[in-house]
Design a protein around this motif. Structure first.
Motif: not given
Length: 234
Positions: A120-127, A197-200, A179-186, A112-114
């Motif tokens: 960020l969503s709540d789920e993205a914060l947990l990740i 992104a999933h693999r990382s 889904a985009y926020q969870i994976l951290g992609i545009e 989630f750099e930058g």
């Protein structure tokens, strides 16, 4: 004549200060009193200068100007320092607003750099928390933010992790944005970018490397959701 002008000037200033004090708050009165000394010196210096006593009035005006400049300088420094604090670690830069107590931060490293925490969503914060678990200082900052934004996040985290080990998590329908926020992609990322992104992320959140089963499941769901969307469009 000179003494009379000085007295008139002092009386005029005293009247103005009295009117100000009657209508001002205590904090404003204290500030007004600090300003009174350079103002009085300046006014008296001007009067003396116009009366031909420049040798006395000139130095008084210079002292008044110096005092006023000093007050502005220190007042500005104090105000600037009191507005915001910034703490930086290897993975996170956190800002605290002193007036409101609000916290926000910017992710400096990882998936989630930058990104800004408030966006960020709540789920993205947990990740993100799972990613930062190996950095004690960064995790402490993030915990402080989560405690304000999601007071029950620790209980939810443990419950969801258990649910991920015993069965499917009841997380509700996923959206493209989530889904985009969870994976951290545009938004609009290609299938290759989604898999990358999933693999990382799985290298950080998988239970085999000390991560959470719930978070790993959500990452898988995000990947599958976006890849299905790509197939439907093709």
């Amino acid at each position: 004549m000179t003494i009379l002008l000085v007295l008139i000037g002092c009386i005029g200033i005293a009247i103005l200060l009295g009117i100000y004090a009657l209508n001002a708050k205590p904090a404003q009165i204290a500030k007004g009193l600090r300003l009174a000394v350079p103002i009085i010196l300046g006014v008296v210096g001007i009067i003396l200068s116009f009366a031909g006593r420049v040798s006395i009035g000139g130095p008084m005006m210079m002292v008044a100007f110096a005092l006023f400049s000093r007050m502005r300088k220190y007042s500005g420094v104090t105000k600037a320092k009191a507005q915001k604090s910034t703490v930086r670690t290897a993975m996170l830069e956190m800002m605290l607003d002193h007036d409101t107590g609000a916290m926000n931060g910017v992710v400096l490293a990882g998936s989630f750099e930058g990104d800004v925490l408030d966006e960020l969503s709540d789920e993205a914060l947990l990740i993100l928390a799972a990613e930062m678990s190996g950095d004690h200082e960064s995790m402490q900052l993030l915990e402080a933010y989560l405690d304000r934004r999601l007071p029950q996040w620790r209980d939810d985290f443990e419950t969801n992790a258990s649910a991920g080990r015993t069965g499917a998590a009841q997380s509700g329908a996923m959206t493209h944005q989530e889904a985009y926020q969870i994976l951290g992609i545009e938004a609009g990322a290609t299938a290759v970018e989604i898999r990358k992104a999933h693999r990382s992320l799985m290298q950080r959140v998988h239970p085999d490397v000390g991560g959470s089963a719930f978070l790993a499941q959500r990452v898988n769901e995000a990947k599958d959701f976006l890849l299905r969307a790509h197939e439907d469009r093709s």
